[in-house]
Design a protein around this motif. Structure first.
Motif, PDB file in Angstrom:
ATOM      1  N   VAL A  17       0.802  -1.226   0.000  1.00  0.00           N
ATOM      2  CA  VAL A  17       0.000   0.000   0.000  1.00  0.00           C
ATOM      3  C   VAL A  17       0.833   1.272   0.000  1.00  0.00           C
ATOM      4  N   LEU A  18       2.148   1.179   0.110  1.00  0.00           N
ATOM      5  CA  LEU A  18       2.975   2.378   0.180  1.00  0.00           C
ATOM      6  C   LEU A  18       3.544   2.730  -1.192  1.00  0.00           C
ATOM      7  N   GLY A 227      -5.920   5.387   1.693  1.00  0.00           N
ATOM      8  CA  GLY A 227      -6.786   5.239   0.527  1.00  0.00           C
ATOM      9  C   GLY A 227      -7.400   6.555   0.093  1.00  0.00           C
ATOM     10  N   VAL A 228      -7.868   7.347   1.052  1.00  0.00           N
ATOM     11  CA  VAL A 228      -8.456   8.651   0.712  1.00  0.00           C
ATOM     12  C   VAL A 228      -7.394   9.577   0.140  1.00  0.00           C
ATOM     13  N   ILE A 229      -6.187   9.526   0.694  1.00  0.00           N
ATOM     14  CA  ILE A 229      -5.083  10.347   0.163  1.00  0.00           C
ATOM     15  C   ILE A 229      -4.816   9.981  -1.294  1.00  0.00           C
ATOM     16  N   ALA A 237      -5.803   3.041  -8.355  1.00  0.00           N
ATOM     17  CA  ALA A 237      -5.342   1.658  -8.153  1.00  0.00           C
ATOM     18  C   ALA A 237      -4.731   1.501  -6.760  1.00  0.00           C
ATOM     19  N   LEU A 238      -3.936   2.499  -6.336  1.00  0.00           N
ATOM     20  CA  LEU A 238      -3.366   2.470  -4.994  1.00  0.00           C
ATOM     21  C   LEU A 238      -4.461   2.636  -3.934  1.00  0.00           C
ATOM     22  N   ALA A 242      -5.368   0.139  -0.719  1.00  0.00           N
ATOM     23  CA  ALA A 242      -5.414   0.606   0.672  1.00  0.00           C
ATOM     24  C   ALA A 242      -6.765   0.306   1.309  1.00  0.00           C
ATOM     25  N   PHE A 243      -7.850   0.573   0.580  1.00  0.00           N
ATOM     26  CA  PHE A 243      -9.180   0.294   1.136  1.00  0.00           C
ATOM     27  C   PHE A 243      -9.380  -1.211   1.345  1.00  0.00           C
TER      28      PHE A 243
END
Length: 379
Positions: A17-18, A227-229, A237-238, A242-243
């Motif tokens: 996720v990073l 995810g919101v960021i 896609a990222l 994250a979500f």
């Protein structure tokens, strides 16, 4: 939230996720290192004759409570607008519940007291800022003299007192569970990320959320923040990864589901998006702010009586949301119900969580009262 269980929870496999290369490097250190550090001003206060006098009179636990939170000493106040570390909270003389817990813990640890953090099991409180919706939870702490290993083994008496920033009649009726200091640190970093996100400082928000994820990989909330960021940064896609990481850790997180549904749609995964939306509808048929948004539309179309009923529904299920009381007051005023408008505006003021909101509501309430007075004199 987190767990203070004795067993170590092994995180399930999570997607990557990073994405550090996507964001401008952080200009300053991001992490929990300064969270509990005493500033020179805090140390000077601890060394003051006034503080020592209170400790001699009441002992370290109750003396600290008296010194920090009784009017006449520091007069610390609640303010939810920003999450501060211990030194910043002391300097500002205000903070949200997490900031006040951190500052109190810093003092308590300096006095050699044992500190225990608790997650208070209240319903999530929803607020809006910067076009985002935030679900807030609540923490408090207990502190007392450190017990020896023998006392712990024999179940010796615990002389822990609890400090809570809810009114006592409210906090006493909620269950709590113990959380580790590492969770408090992760909460702090996630809050910093969310506050930067609300200001649209996406690079800063990313590094704080990243730090929270790395600090406590089993804590689901920072993955959702990431995810919101990503979503606001245009990296769908990222955001999806994250979500989905949030949902791996917390499978029924309706917050993550709300966020993921439109992301899947934008990625062309319509079937998956619709299936998730259907599941979300069964879990949460009337999400937070549902009636509020309908009321705002009714107000735009001058359907004031309908707006009043819709806002009353929101107030019944979220009685401490100052925004709902404010708009209900405005609706009553439009309907010519001046006294009801005054009462709702007073409730908005009572439930405001920032100094800026309190000042705004105070001014509006003074104006409204003056208008009611003029009407009464005219009669």
């Amino acid at each position: 939230m987190g767990s203070g269980c004795a067993s170590v929870r092994v995180p399930p496999p999570l997607p990557a996720v990073l994405s550090d290369a996507t964001f401008t490097p952080a200009p300053a250190a991001v992490g929990p290192d300064q969270l509990f550090v005493l500033s020179p001003a805090m140390r000077a206060y601890l060394d003051s004759p006034e503080f020592h006098g209170v400790l001699r009179r009441l002992g370290p636990e109750r003396g600290l409570v008296e010194a920090l939170y009784t009017k006449g000493e520091l007069k610390l106040e609640y303010d939810a607008s920003v999450t501060r570390n211990a030194a910043e909270t002391f300097d500002a003389r205000m903070g949200n519940c997490l900031s006040l817990v951190v500052m109190t813990a810093a003092f308590a640890k300096h006095l050699g007291l044992e500190v225990q953090y608790q997650d208070v099991m209240i319903d999530e409180t929803w607020t809006r800022s910067g076009g985002l919706y935030f679900a807030s939870t609540h923490v408090n702490l207990s502190m007392g003299k450190r017990r020896t290993v023998q006392a712990r083994t024999l179940g010796g008496e615990e002389r822990m007192i609890t400090i809570d920033f809810l009114p006592p009649e409210d906090s006493a009726r909620y269950n709590t569970h113990v959380i580790e200091e590492r969770m408090i640190e992760a909460m702090f970093m996630n809050n910093r990320a969310a506050e930067a996100l609300a200001e649209n400082h996406l690079d800063q928000a990313y590094w704080w959320a990243r730090a929270a994820v790395l600090h406590l990989p089993t804590y689901s909330t920072p993955y959702n923040t990431l995810g919101v960021i990503y979503q606001r940064h245009g990296d769908n896609a990222l955001a999806e990864r994250a979500f989905k990481a949030t949902l791996t850790l917390e499978p029924e997180s309706t917050i993550a589901m709300h966020n993921l549904v439109p992301v899947l749609s934008k990625l062309g995964k319509e079937a998956e998006s619709k299936a998730l939306a259907a599941r979300l509808a069964t879990l949460e048929p009337t999400p937070p702010y549902h009636y509020f948004h309908l009321a705002m539309k009714a107000l735009e179309e001058l359907r004031y009586a309908e707006a009043r009923e819709l806002l009353n529904k929101e107030v019944r299920r979220a009685p401490f949301n100052h925004e709902f009381h404010f708009w209900l007051a405005m609706t009553h005023w439009r309907l010519g119900e001046a006294n009801a408008a005054r009462d709702e505006l007073a409730l908005a003021l009572d439930n405001s969580t920032t100094h800026a909101a309190s000042e705004r509501y105070s001014a509006k309430l003074a104006f409204l009262r003056s208008q009611i007075g003029q009407r009464q004199r005219a009669y």
